[in-house]
Design a protein around this motif. Structure first.
Motif, PDB file in Angstrom:
ATOM      1  N   TYR A  92       0.845  -1.196   0.000  1.00  0.00           N
ATOM      2  CA  TYR A  92       0.000   0.000   0.000  1.00  0.00           C
ATOM      3  C   TYR A  92       0.881   1.247   0.000  1.00  0.00           C
ATOM      4  O   TYR A  92       1.823   1.356   0.800  1.00  0.00           O
ATOM      5  CB  TYR A  92      -0.916  -0.012   1.225  1.00  0.00           C
ATOM      6  CG  TYR A  92      -2.067  -0.960   1.078  1.00  0.00           C
ATOM      7  CD1 TYR A  92      -1.864  -2.344   1.119  1.00  0.00           C
ATOM      8  CD2 TYR A  92      -3.363  -0.496   0.878  1.00  0.00           C
ATOM      9  CE1 TYR A  92      -2.916  -3.230   0.965  1.00  0.00           C
ATOM     10  CE2 TYR A  92      -4.427  -1.382   0.720  1.00  0.00           C
ATOM     11  CZ  TYR A  92      -4.190  -2.735   0.763  1.00  0.00           C
ATOM     12  OH  TYR A  92      -5.238  -3.607   0.602  1.00  0.00           O
ATOM     13  N   TYR A  93       0.539   2.169  -0.898  1.00  0.00           N
ATOM     14  CA  TYR A  93       1.307   3.392  -1.066  1.00  0.00           C
ATOM     15  C   TYR A  93       0.471   4.622  -0.734  1.00  0.00           C
ATOM     16  O   TYR A  93      -0.691   4.717  -1.152  1.00  0.00           O
ATOM     17  CB  TYR A  93       1.797   3.534  -2.510  1.00  0.00           C
ATOM     18  CG  TYR A  93       2.725   2.443  -2.969  1.00  0.00           C
ATOM     19  CD1 TYR A  93       2.226   1.292  -3.561  1.00  0.00           C
ATOM     20  CD2 TYR A  93       4.098   2.570  -2.820  1.00  0.00           C
ATOM     21  CE1 TYR A  93       3.080   0.279  -3.992  1.00  0.00           C
ATOM     22  CE2 TYR A  93       4.953   1.566  -3.246  1.00  0.00           C
ATOM     23  CZ  TYR A  93       4.432   0.425  -3.839  1.00  0.00           C
ATOM     24  OH  TYR A  93       5.277  -0.567  -4.261  1.00  0.00           O
ATOM     25  N   CYS A  94       1.068   5.534  -0.032  1.00  0.00           N
ATOM     26  CA  CYS A  94       0.479   6.848   0.230  1.00  0.00           C
ATOM     27  C   CYS A  94       0.921   7.773  -0.899  1.00  0.00           C
ATOM     28  O   CYS A  94       2.096   7.767  -1.296  1.00  0.00           O
ATOM     29  CB  CYS A  94       0.979   7.340   1.579  1.00  0.00           C
ATOM     30  SG  CYS A  94       0.593   9.044   1.985  1.00  0.00           S
ATOM     31  N   VAL A  95      -0.004   8.581  -1.394  1.00  0.00           N
ATOM     32  CA  VAL A  95       0.296   9.448  -2.536  1.00  0.00           C
ATOM     33  C   VAL A  95      -0.245  10.850  -2.286  1.00  0.00           C
ATOM     34  O   VAL A  95      -1.417  11.003  -1.908  1.00  0.00           O
ATOM     35  CB  VAL A  95      -0.337   8.897  -3.823  1.00  0.00           C
ATOM     36  CG1 VAL A  95       0.066   9.756  -5.014  1.00  0.00           C
ATOM     37  CG2 VAL A  95       0.075   7.456  -4.051  1.00  0.00           C
ATOM     38  N   ALA A  96       0.610  11.831  -2.500  1.00  0.00           N
ATOM     39  CA  ALA A  96       0.143  13.214  -2.567  1.00  0.00           C
ATOM     40  C   ALA A  96      -0.214  13.445  -4.030  1.00  0.00           C
ATOM     41  O   ALA A  96       0.659  13.699  -4.868  1.00  0.00           O
ATOM     42  CB  ALA A  96       1.226  14.179  -2.105  1.00  0.00           C
ATOM     43  N   MET A  97      -1.480  13.332  -4.355  1.00  0.00           N
ATOM     44  CA  MET A  97      -1.893  13.328  -5.752  1.00  0.00           C
ATOM     45  C   MET A  97      -1.666  14.689  -6.406  1.00  0.00           C
ATOM     46  O   MET A  97      -1.422  14.775  -7.607  1.00  0.00           O
ATOM     47  CB  MET A  97      -3.354  12.890  -5.831  1.00  0.00           C
ATOM     48  CG  MET A  97      -3.557  11.472  -5.302  1.00  0.00           C
ATOM     49  SD  MET A  97      -5.273  10.986  -5.121  1.00  0.00           S
ATOM     50  CE  MET A  97      -5.758  10.814  -6.826  1.00  0.00           C
ATOM     51  N   THR A  98      -1.711  15.730  -5.610  1.00  0.00           N
ATOM     52  CA  THR A  98      -1.522  17.078  -6.144  1.00  0.00           C
ATOM     53  C   THR A  98      -0.127  17.257  -6.739  1.00  0.00           C
ATOM     54  O   THR A  98       0.047  17.979  -7.716  1.00  0.00           O
ATOM     55  CB  THR A  98      -1.759  18.113  -5.035  1.00  0.00           C
ATOM     56  OG1 THR A  98      -3.052  17.886  -4.450  1.00  0.00           O
ATOM     57  CG2 THR A  98      -1.680  19.527  -5.571  1.00  0.00           C
ATOM     58  N   THR A  99       0.872  16.610  -6.114  1.00  0.00           N
ATOM     59  CA  THR A  99       2.255  16.762  -6.565  1.00  0.00           C
ATOM     60  C   THR A  99       2.826  15.462  -7.126  1.00  0.00           C
ATOM     61  O   THR A  99       3.994  15.412  -7.495  1.00  0.00           O
ATOM     62  CB  THR A  99       3.151  17.205  -5.405  1.00  0.00           C
ATOM     63  OG1 THR A  99       3.098  16.213  -4.364  1.00  0.00           O
ATOM     64  CG2 THR A  99       2.692  18.544  -4.834  1.00  0.00           C
ATOM     65  N   ASN A 100       1.982  14.411  -7.182  1.00  0.00           N
ATOM     66  CA  ASN A 100       2.426  13.089  -7.644  1.00  0.00           C
ATOM     67  C   ASN A 100       3.642  12.601  -6.856  1.00  0.00           C
ATOM     68  O   ASN A 100       4.604  12.062  -7.418  1.00  0.00           O
ATOM     69  CB  ASN A 100       2.753  13.104  -9.134  1.00  0.00           C
ATOM     70  CG  ASN A 100       2.825  11.697  -9.715  1.00  0.00           C
ATOM     71  OD1 ASN A 100       2.158  10.775  -9.246  1.00  0.00           O
ATOM     72  ND2 ASN A 100       3.646  11.522 -10.740  1.00  0.00           N
ATOM     73  N   SER A 101       3.597  12.762  -5.545  1.00  0.00           N
ATOM     74  CA  SER A 101       4.656  12.284  -4.658  1.00  0.00           C
ATOM     75  C   SER A 101       4.192  10.995  -3.997  1.00  0.00           C
ATOM     76  O   SER A 101       3.052  10.922  -3.525  1.00  0.00           O
ATOM     77  CB  SER A 101       4.979  13.326  -3.588  1.00  0.00           C
ATOM     78  OG  SER A 101       5.390  14.543  -4.176  1.00  0.00           O
ATOM     79  N   TRP A 102       5.105   9.997  -3.944  1.00  0.00           N
ATOM     80  CA  TRP A 102       4.756   8.670  -3.453  1.00  0.00           C
ATOM     81  C   TRP A 102       5.633   8.302  -2.262  1.00  0.00           C
ATOM     82  O   TRP A 102       6.820   8.634  -2.213  1.00  0.00           O
ATOM     83  CB  TRP A 102       4.966   7.634  -4.553  1.00  0.00           C
ATOM     84  CG  TRP A 102       3.991   7.752  -5.676  1.00  0.00           C
ATOM     85  CD1 TRP A 102       3.905   8.758  -6.596  1.00  0.00           C
ATOM     86  CD2 TRP A 102       2.959   6.819  -6.005  1.00  0.00           C
ATOM     87  NE1 TRP A 102       2.879   8.523  -7.466  1.00  0.00           N
ATOM     88  CE2 TRP A 102       2.274   7.335  -7.142  1.00  0.00           C
ATOM     89  CE3 TRP A 102       2.540   5.616  -5.466  1.00  0.00           C
ATOM     90  CZ2 TRP A 102       1.193   6.675  -7.724  1.00  0.00           C
ATOM     91  CZ3 TRP A 102       1.467   4.964  -6.050  1.00  0.00           C
ATOM     92  CH2 TRP A 102       0.808   5.484  -7.170  1.00  0.00           C
ATOM     93  N   GLY A 103       5.027   7.569  -1.327  1.00  0.00           N
ATOM     94  CA  GLY A 103       5.789   6.982  -0.243  1.00  0.00           C
ATOM     95  C   GLY A 103       6.467   5.701  -0.702  1.00  0.00           C
ATOM     96  O   GLY A 103       6.326   5.285  -1.850  1.00  0.00           O
ATOM     97  N   GLN A 104       7.187   5.060   0.207  1.00  0.00           N
ATOM     98  CA  GLN A 104       7.938   3.852  -0.144  1.00  0.00           C
ATOM     99  C   GLN A 104       7.076   2.599  -0.100  1.00  0.00           C
ATOM    100  O   GLN A 104       7.477   1.555  -0.607  1.00  0.00           O
ATOM    101  CB  GLN A 104       9.135   3.682   0.810  1.00  0.00           C
ATOM    102  CG  GLN A 104       8.824   3.033   2.143  1.00  0.00           C
ATOM    103  CD  GLN A 104       8.056   3.928   3.098  1.00  0.00           C
ATOM    104  OE1 GLN A 104       7.870   5.121   2.842  1.00  0.00           O
ATOM    105  NE2 GLN A 104       7.630   3.360   4.223  1.00  0.00           N
TER     106      GLN A 104
END
Length: 112
Positions: A92-104
């Motif tokens: 499962y990945y956390c995503v800041a969709m506004t900036t397309n930033s992903w966790g590990q």
């Protein structure tokens, strides 16, 4: 923005887990945030997202079982997962969709 997930693990079918995602920076509150997952041999899929205003949306496969929420004061995103099924097993990945930033990513395994 940097994102760090936690809370994954091994759980029996029917059990519950809560995933957390800690975000860096001061703009968390304005971001649309989401959770994605990827099971072995399958494509990555959207699980749920929440807008800055609190609007939520869920994949049909998790609707009624999972709840996405956010605490802007703590810069943290959550995913409460209940009635877990073996088919929920994935990273499962956390995503800041506004900036397309992903966790590990954090592994969730549902198995007896």
């Amino acid at each position: 923005v940097q994102l760090v997930e936690s809370g994954g693990g091994l759980v029996q079918p029917g059990g519950s887990l809560r995933l957390s995602c800690a975000a860096s920076g001061s703009d968390f509150r304005v971001y649309t945030m989401g959770w994605y997952r990827q099971a072995p041999g399958k494509q990555r899929e959207s699980v749920a997202f929440i807008t800055s205003g609190g609007f939520t949306n869920y994949a049909n496969s998790v609707k009624g079982r999972f709840t996405i929420s956010r605490d802007n004061a703590k810069n943290t995103l959550y995913l409460q997962m209940n009635s877990l099924k073996p088919e929920d097993t994935a990273v499962y990945y956390c995503v800041a969709m506004t900036t397309n930033s992903w966790g590990q990513g954090t592994q969730v395994t549902v198995s007896s």
